[in-house]
Structures are given as C-alpha cells and as structure tokens.
Design a protein around this motif. Structure first.
Motif, PDB file in Angstrom:
ATOM      1  N   ILE A 247      46.809  42.688  27.862  1.00  0.00           N
ATOM      2  CA  ILE A 247      48.462  43.140  28.029  1.00  0.00           C
ATOM      3  C   ILE A 247      49.184  42.745  29.872  1.00  0.00           C
ATOM      4  CG2 ILE A 247      50.423  43.009  27.481  1.00  0.00           C
ATOM      5  CD1 ILE A 247      48.904  41.428  25.876  1.00  0.00           C
ATOM      6  N   ARG A 248      47.684  44.328  30.013  1.00  0.00           N
ATOM      7  CA  ARG A 248      48.592  45.048  31.816  1.00  0.00           C
ATOM      8  C   ARG A 248      49.880  44.538  32.394  1.00  0.00           C
ATOM      9  NH1 ARG A 248      44.281  41.105  32.505  1.00  0.00           N
ATOM     10  NH2 ARG A 248      45.402  39.885  33.520  1.00  0.00           N
ATOM     11  N   PRO A 249      50.724  45.307  31.429  1.00  0.00           N
ATOM     12  CA  PRO A 249      52.419  45.037  31.486  1.00  0.00           C
ATOM     13  C   PRO A 249      52.642  45.824  32.441  1.00  0.00           C
ATOM     14  CG  PRO A 249      51.541  46.776  29.879  1.00  0.00           C
ATOM     15  CD  PRO A 249      50.824  46.583  30.319  1.00  0.00           C
ATOM     16  N   LYS A 250      53.900  45.459  33.115  1.00  0.00           N
ATOM     17  CA  LYS A 250      54.518  46.773  34.575  1.00  0.00           C
ATOM     18  C   LYS A 250      54.410  48.105  33.806  1.00  0.00           C
ATOM     19  CE  LYS A 250      56.021  42.629  36.636  1.00  0.00           C
ATOM     20  NZ  LYS A 250      57.858  42.333  37.325  1.00  0.00           N
ATOM     21  N   VAL A 251      54.981  48.473  32.918  1.00  0.00           N
ATOM     22  CA  VAL A 251      55.283  49.304  32.056  1.00  0.00           C
ATOM     23  C   VAL A 251      54.850  49.642  31.020  1.00  0.00           C
ATOM     24  CG1 VAL A 251      58.001  49.641  32.150  1.00  0.00           C
ATOM     25  CG2 VAL A 251      56.473  51.515  32.326  1.00  0.00           C
ATOM     26  N   ALA A 252      54.291  50.547  30.300  1.00  0.00           N
ATOM     27  CA  ALA A 252      53.951  50.927  28.594  1.00  0.00           C
ATOM     28  C   ALA A 252      54.946  51.897  28.018  1.00  0.00           C
ATOM     29  CB  ALA A 252      52.141  51.111  28.396  1.00  0.00           C
ATOM     30  N   LEU A 253      55.401  51.515  26.643  1.00  0.00           N
ATOM     31  CA  LEU A 253      56.675  52.399  26.696  1.00  0.00           C
ATOM     32  C   LEU A 253      55.755  53.364  25.207  1.00  0.00           C
ATOM     33  CD1 LEU A 253      59.092  51.421  27.621  1.00  0.00           C
ATOM     34  CD2 LEU A 253      58.222  53.256  28.967  1.00  0.00           C
ATOM     35  N   PRO A 254      55.426  54.344  24.682  1.00  0.00           N
ATOM     36  CA  PRO A 254      54.166  54.385  23.927  1.00  0.00           C
ATOM     37  C   PRO A 254      55.499  55.101  22.919  1.00  0.00           C
ATOM     38  CG  PRO A 254      54.190  56.310  25.206  1.00  0.00           C
ATOM     39  CD  PRO A 254      53.973  54.880  25.659  1.00  0.00           C
ATOM     40  N   ILE A 255      55.791  54.692  21.308  1.00  0.00           N
ATOM     41  CA  ILE A 255      56.628  55.359  20.500  1.00  0.00           C
ATOM     42  C   ILE A 255      56.349  54.872  19.032  1.00  0.00           C
ATOM     43  CG2 ILE A 255      58.380  54.427  21.666  1.00  0.00           C
ATOM     44  CD1 ILE A 255      58.190  51.728  20.074  1.00  0.00           C
ATOM     45  N   HIS A 256      56.347  55.451  18.238  1.00  0.00           N
ATOM     46  CA  HIS A 256      55.660  55.407  17.012  1.00  0.00           C
ATOM     47  C   HIS A 256      54.436  56.732  16.776  1.00  0.00           C
ATOM     48  CE1 HIS A 256      53.995  53.900  13.092  1.00  0.00           C
ATOM     49  NE2 HIS A 256      54.969  53.075  12.663  1.00  0.00           N
ATOM     50  N   TYR A 257      54.147  57.936  16.990  1.00  0.00           N
ATOM     51  CA  TYR A 257      53.262  58.094  16.960  1.00  0.00           C
ATOM     52  C   TYR A 257      52.947  60.059  16.221  1.00  0.00           C
ATOM     53  CZ  TYR A 257      56.334  60.132  21.232  1.00  0.00           C
ATOM     54  OH  TYR A 257      56.802  60.528  21.881  1.00  0.00           O
ATOM     55  N   ASP A 258      54.470  60.274  16.013  1.00  0.00           N
ATOM     56  CA  ASP A 258      54.653  62.056  15.210  1.00  0.00           C
ATOM     57  C   ASP A 258      54.806  62.258  14.870  1.00  0.00           C
ATOM     58  OD1 ASP A 258      56.225  61.996  17.213  1.00  0.00           O
ATOM     59  OD2 ASP A 258      55.565  64.011  18.227  1.00  0.00           O
TER      60      ASP A 258
END
Length: 259
Positions: free
Chosen positions: A212-223
């Motif tokens: 996708i190559r976004p300007k910024v990736a914001l990780p959620i849903h992981y722990d």
C-alpha cells in the motif's frame, strides 16, 4: 482544519476529521472480560480500554469492520444508542438490524457519504479475507474501509483501515482503484483460532505496508486479547520507516494534505 485519531484499544479508535466524528470497532470491556468469537470459542481481554463510550464525544456513526466480540462487545452493545448509524458488512447488518435499525451493510466498493458545512466524508467498503482457504467460510465477512475527507471539493485526507484481513495479493487492487493513501490503521496481532492464522502477523503486516505504501502506518489490534500471538515488535523489526505506534489514550495528528 485538523484530522486526528485517538487510540482507545484493540481496534477501537475515535476519528475526528474536520466536522465529522467516527468511532471504529467499539469494544469497551475491561481487562479480564470475555468475548465470544463464534463456534463456541471465547477469548479474554488482557488490557483495559483507555476510555468508556460515555467519555467520548458523540460520534456521527460507527464503523464496524465485522461482527466479532472483540470488535463489538457486550459493553459497547449496552452503551451505543440504538438509532446511531453503523456502517458494516451486509452480513453483519442482517444480524444487527433488529436492535440497530440504522445499521447499513456496504458491499465491497460501495460507499456512504456525509456532507456538512462544505465538507464531505466518504466511507468506501474494501475487500478483506479473515481466514485462510475454506476456513474463511466459518468466519464472519470482514471489510476494510477507505475514509476520504474533503473540504470544498479538495481532498484533505485518505485513510485506509484494514480490518481483520490477512495479507493477500488481491489487496493491491485497493491502491490501483483508490490511489495514494495518506495513513493506514493496520490490524495486526497474528490472531490464531484453532491454530489458524486469522489476522496479520508481523510478516504479513509488513508485506501489506509495502504493497500500500502509506505515508504513515499506525498499528493497532495487536495485544489486547489472549488469542493474539504476534507482538507489535514482530511488525516493527520489519517496518522501521513511516510507522508510528499508537499509545492507548493518546491522540495523533493525521497527515492532512496542504491546500
């Protein structure tokens, strides 16, 4: 005009985009609470959400990627007004409509728009695949979402929310159809059910980020839940540039386009 995301926990975020407010995948149960995943399966929450529904500004709508207990739990069902619009999959809409009459199911590539004070908010349903092979048929339909915020006809922000999809090459159609993405809220966690991977782990998340190559990736849903087996570090060691981990309760300024 600003655009922000506040991370509540798991896949629950509050998006404030100019004149509009959206709440994603509401789950407000406390640590220790159990949620139902279907087919007789349950999991326990390990972390508290950063806020209760009553603490948040009233949203214009709920964006629900799919109907699983860790995305729409009992605490959320008790708190959310029955007339609040919910955008979700057609499958989830059929199950919700008895109690939430304003629930709307969006087929893939269909969109819903709101207009207010010269601004437009558009939500387009995007493809996703929750499980591998035939196992996917046992899981709820899942959708990604493209959120486009415009002011006076000019694009201000294009945000991709992945939903609980696995990485698949067909997700490249999103970039082909929708163009460049300013920010991506990416659901990770490497969730396993009966030993099967049903959400992206670090390796798959990195592959989608490169696609996708976004300007910024914001990780959620992981722990937040016991079924999540891939820690955030599995993703971060593979994606070092253009990633901003979110802290529960914090608000992050999304990259608005300069007019």
């Amino acid at each position: 005009m600003t655009a922000t995301v506040t991370f509540i926990g798991n896949a629950t975020t509050l998006l404030r985009l100019g004149a509009f407010t959206l709440l994603t995948d509401p789950a407000f149960g406390s640590a220790g609470s159990r949620v139902y995943l279907g087919k007789g399966m349950w999991t326990k929450r390990l972390t508290d959400p950063a806020a209760a529904y009553a603490d948040l500004p009233a949203p214009d709508a709920i964006l629900l990627s799919h109907l699983h207990g860790d995305h729409f739990d009992r605490a959320a069902r008790r708190a959310i007004p029955r007339d609040l619009p919910i955008l979700t999959t057609p499958q989830a809409q059929r199950r919700l409509r008895r109690n939430w009459s304003a629930a709307q199911g969006l087929p893939v590539w269909d969109a819903q728009e709101w207009h207010r004070d010269g601004e437009t908010l558009r939500v387009t349903a995007l493809p996703g695949r929750h499980g591998p092979g035939l196992f996917d048929l046992l899981l709820p339909d899942v959708m990604g979402s493209l959120i486009e915020w415009e002011r006076d006809g000019e694009p201000m922000l294009r945000l991709y929310i992945t939903g609980d999809t696995l990485y698949r090459p067909f997700l490249g159609e999103i970039k082909q159809r929708c163009g460049d993405v300013d920010a991506m809220l990416i659901h990770l966690g490497g969730t396993r059910v009966l030993g099967m991977l049903v959400t992206m782990d670090g390796r798959q998340g990195a592959a989608l980020t490169r696609l996708i190559r976004p300007k910024v990736a914001l990780p959620i849903h992981y722990d937040d839940y016991r079924v999540m087996k891939s820690p955030l570090s599995d993703y971060l060691v593979r994606c070092r540039e253009g990633v901003h981990p979110l802290v529960r309760g914090d608000t992050y300024d999304l990259p608005v386009r300069v007019r």
